[in-house]
Design a protein around this motif. Structure first.
Motif, PDB file in Angstrom:
ATOM      1  N   ILE A   1       0.840  -1.200   0.000  1.00 12.42           N
ATOM      2  CA  ILE A   1       0.000   0.000   0.000  1.00 12.42           C
ATOM      3  C   ILE A   1       0.871   1.244   0.000  1.00 12.42           C
ATOM      4  N   CYS A   2       1.934   1.237   0.783  1.00 15.32           N
ATOM      5  CA  CYS A   2       2.852   2.381   0.822  1.00 15.32           C
ATOM      6  C   CYS A   2       3.490   2.610  -0.546  1.00 15.32           C
ATOM      7  N   ALA A   3       3.895   1.537  -1.190  1.00 14.00           N
ATOM      8  CA  ALA A   3       4.508   1.659  -2.517  1.00 14.00           C
ATOM      9  C   ALA A   3       3.510   2.219  -3.524  1.00 14.00           C
ATOM     10  N   LEU A   4       2.275   1.724  -3.466  1.00 12.37           N
ATOM     11  CA  LEU A   4       1.237   2.220  -4.374  1.00 12.37           C
ATOM     12  C   LEU A   4       0.959   3.691  -4.134  1.00 12.37           C
ATOM     13  N   LEU A   5       0.842   4.086  -2.875  1.00  5.65           N
ATOM     14  CA  LEU A   5       0.624   5.497  -2.558  1.00  5.65           C
ATOM     15  C   LEU A   5       1.789   6.348  -3.029  1.00  5.65           C
ATOM     16  N   GLY A   6       3.003   5.840  -2.879  1.00  5.17           N
ATOM     17  CA  GLY A   6       4.185   6.576  -3.332  1.00  5.17           C
ATOM     18  C   GLY A   6       4.178   6.788  -4.838  1.00  5.17           C
ATOM     19  N   VAL A   7       3.833   5.741  -5.583  1.00  4.61           N
ATOM     20  CA  VAL A   7       3.785   5.856  -7.047  1.00  4.61           C
ATOM     21  C   VAL A   7       2.712   6.859  -7.475  1.00  4.61           C
ATOM     22  N   VAL A   8       1.531   6.761  -6.866  1.00  3.73           N
ATOM     23  CA  VAL A   8       0.452   7.690  -7.206  1.00  3.73           C
ATOM     24  C   VAL A   8       0.864   9.117  -6.879  1.00  3.73           C
ATOM     25  N   GLY A   9       1.510   9.316  -5.735  1.00  3.80           N
ATOM     26  CA  GLY A   9       1.948  10.655  -5.348  1.00  3.80           C
ATOM     27  C   GLY A   9       2.976  11.232  -6.307  1.00  3.80           C
ATOM     28  N   VAL A  10       3.932  10.415  -6.697  1.00  6.51           N
ATOM     29  CA  VAL A  10       4.972  10.883  -7.626  1.00  6.51           C
ATOM     30  C   VAL A  10       4.357  11.242  -8.977  1.00  6.51           C
ATOM     31  N   VAL A  11       3.458  10.409  -9.465  1.00  5.64           N
ATOM     32  CA  VAL A  11       2.820  10.673 -10.758  1.00  5.64           C
ATOM     33  C   VAL A  11       1.982  11.958 -10.693  1.00  5.64           C
ATOM     34  N   ALA A  12       1.201  12.123  -9.617  1.00  7.41           N
ATOM     35  CA  ALA A  12       0.365  13.317  -9.480  1.00  7.41           C
ATOM     36  C   ALA A  12       1.224  14.570  -9.375  1.00  7.41           C
ATOM     37  N   TYR A  13       2.285  14.512  -8.578  1.00  3.61           N
ATOM     38  CA  TYR A  13       3.150  15.678  -8.407  1.00  3.61           C
ATOM     39  C   TYR A  13       3.865  16.023  -9.714  1.00  3.61           C
ATOM     40  N   ALA A  14       4.405  15.012 -10.380  1.00  3.65           N
ATOM     41  CA  ALA A  14       5.104  15.253 -11.655  1.00  3.65           C
ATOM     42  C   ALA A  14       4.150  15.824 -12.693  1.00  3.65           C
ATOM     43  N   SER A  15       2.932  15.332 -12.718  1.00  2.00           N
ATOM     44  CA  SER A  15       1.934  15.836 -13.656  1.00  2.00           C
ATOM     45  C   SER A  15       1.614  17.300 -13.372  1.00  2.00           C
ATOM     46  N   LEU A  16       1.454  17.648 -12.100  1.00  2.54           N
ATOM     47  CA  LEU A  16       1.167  19.035 -11.735  1.00  2.54           C
ATOM     48  C   LEU A  16       2.327  19.949 -12.114  1.00  2.54           C
ATOM     49  N   VAL A  17       3.547  19.543 -11.787  1.00  2.00           N
ATOM     50  CA  VAL A  17       4.723  20.367 -12.097  1.00  2.00           C
ATOM     51  C   VAL A  17       4.852  20.569 -13.601  1.00  2.00           C
ATOM     52  N   ARG A  18       4.661  19.499 -14.345  1.00  3.40           N
ATOM     53  CA  ARG A  18       4.769  19.597 -15.815  1.00  3.40           C
ATOM     54  C   ARG A  18       3.716  20.545 -16.373  1.00  3.40           C
ATOM     55  N   SER A  19       2.492  20.413 -15.886  1.00  3.64           N
ATOM     56  CA  SER A  19       1.399  21.272 -16.340  1.00  3.64           C
ATOM     57  C   SER A  19       1.672  22.732 -15.991  1.00  3.64           C
ATOM     58  N   GLN A  20       2.143  22.976 -14.775  1.00  5.75           N
ATOM     59  CA  GLN A  20       2.429  24.353 -14.371  1.00  5.75           C
ATOM     60  C   GLN A  20       3.577  24.940 -15.181  1.00  5.75           C
ATOM     61  N   ASP A  21       4.634  24.164 -15.377  1.00  7.86           N
ATOM     62  CA  ASP A  21       5.770  24.664 -16.171  1.00  7.86           C
ATOM     63  C   ASP A  21       5.350  24.984 -17.605  1.00  7.86           C
ATOM     64  N   LYS A  22       4.480  24.162 -18.158  1.00 11.27           N
ATOM     65  CA  LYS A  22       3.978  24.416 -19.516  1.00 11.27           C
ATOM     66  C   LYS A  22       3.169  25.707 -19.537  1.00 11.27           C
ATOM     67  N   GLN A  23       2.301  25.903 -18.540  1.00 15.62           N
ATOM     68  CA  GLN A  23       1.492  27.118 -18.473  1.00 15.62           C
ATOM     69  C   GLN A  23       2.383  28.354 -18.330  1.00 15.62           C
ATOM     70  N   ILE A  24       3.394  28.266 -17.469  1.00 18.86           N
ATOM     71  CA  ILE A  24       4.307  29.397 -17.267  1.00 18.86           C
ATOM     72  C   ILE A  24       5.042  29.710 -18.558  1.00 18.86           C
ATOM     73  N   SER A  25       5.528  28.693 -19.239  1.00 20.64           N
ATOM     74  CA  SER A  25       6.246  28.885 -20.502  1.00 20.64           C
ATOM     75  C   SER A  25       5.346  29.543 -21.547  1.00 20.64           C
ATOM     76  N   GLN A  26       4.095  29.090 -21.624  1.00 19.94           N
ATOM     77  CA  GLN A  26       3.157  29.685 -22.577  1.00 19.94           C
ATOM     78  C   GLN A  26       2.875  31.148 -22.245  1.00 19.94           C
ATOM     79  N   GLU A  27       2.708  31.460 -20.972  1.00 13.12           N
ATOM     80  CA  GLU A  27       2.435  32.848 -20.587  1.00 13.12           C
ATOM     81  C   GLU A  27       3.627  33.747 -20.884  1.00 13.12           C
ATOM     82  N   LEU A  28       4.831  33.243 -20.616  1.00 12.02           N
ATOM     83  CA  LEU A  28       6.019  34.039 -20.916  1.00 12.02           C
ATOM     84  C   LEU A  28       6.148  34.284 -22.421  1.00 12.02           C
ATOM     85  N   SER A  29       5.960  33.230 -23.206  1.00 14.51           N
ATOM     86  CA  SER A  29       6.052  33.369 -24.668  1.00 14.51           C
ATOM     87  C   SER A  29       4.994  34.323 -25.196  1.00 14.51           C
ATOM     88  N   TRP A  30       3.775  34.207 -24.688  1.00 17.33           N
ATOM     89  CA  TRP A  30       2.688  35.082 -25.146  1.00 17.33           C
ATOM     90  C   TRP A  30       2.995  36.531 -24.776  1.00 17.33           C
TER      91      TRP A  30
END
Length: 196
Positions: free
Chosen positions: A3-32
């Motif tokens: 269960i701990c391993a599963l929670l860890g994987v889900v947490g890493v995926v969710a965090y990485a997804s959020l960071v990637r999405s935010q970095d993409k949004q920031i890059s788009q705003e800067l370019s615009w």
């Protein structure tokens, strides 16, 4: 552990997804912002600086300390490639894009304090959810384990009672037989008759 391993994987995926999405949004705003010469985000989180020749325009809003980044603007003005940088200053993170736009060098600055706060909130929420999940799993394991062992404990208890009852019931007849055997042995010793 699984269960701990599963929670860890889900947490890493969710965090990485959020960071990637935010970095993409920031890059788009800067370019615009650089492309259109206007900041798209909320006032106080975005700044746009223009360098035309020796004239630096910082706009109507007072920029944070350390901005604009004049050396990066001058490098791009001298024909250098666009400069993308990340600056940790003033207790926050700034994303900066410096790029030529015609004969003007434009520098867009994005304050990522809200994105960083979102990341921290996600980590905190995940930690709380993981703790609650682990407590619930542990409690469920204890309850299920107790229920699974209860029939075995009941069977052992019944066996103990049976053995105690049986030994009590057998003691009386055995004691009587033992007593009669002792009496017969005494009579046999006391009497010299051969039939005894």
């Amino acid at each position: 552990l699984p269960i701990c391993a599963l929670l860890g994987v889900v947490g890493v995926v969710a965090y990485a997804s959020l960071v990637r999405s935010q970095d993409k949004q920031i890059s788009q705003e800067l370019s615009w912002g650089v492309e259109h010469g206007v900041v798209a985000g909320p006032v106080g989180c975005n700044w746009l600086f223009r360098l035309t020749g020796d004239r630096l325009d910082t706009g109507p809003i007072t920029p944070p300390a350390g901005f604009p980044m004049r050396p990066a603007m001058e490098r791009v003005a001298a024909g250098g490639p666009p400069v993308v940088s990340r600056v940790e200053a003033n207790g926050t993170t700034y994303h900066v894009l410096t790029q030529a736009r015609g004969d003007t060098v434009v520098q867009a600055v994005f304050d990522a304090r809200y994105q960083v706060a979102d990341r921290q909130h996600l980590l905190m929420a995940f930690a709380v959810a993981a703790l609650i999940g682990l407590l619930a799993a542990g409690l469920t394991g204890v309850v299920v384990g107790h229920r699974a062992v209860a029939p075995l404990a009941d069977a052992l208890d019944r066996q103990r009672r049976f053995v105690a009852d049986a030994s009590h019931e057998l003691r009386t007849p055995i004691a009587q037989v033992h007593t009669r055997a002792q009496l017969m042995a005494r009579r046999a010793r006391a009497s010299a008759a051969p039939d005894q």
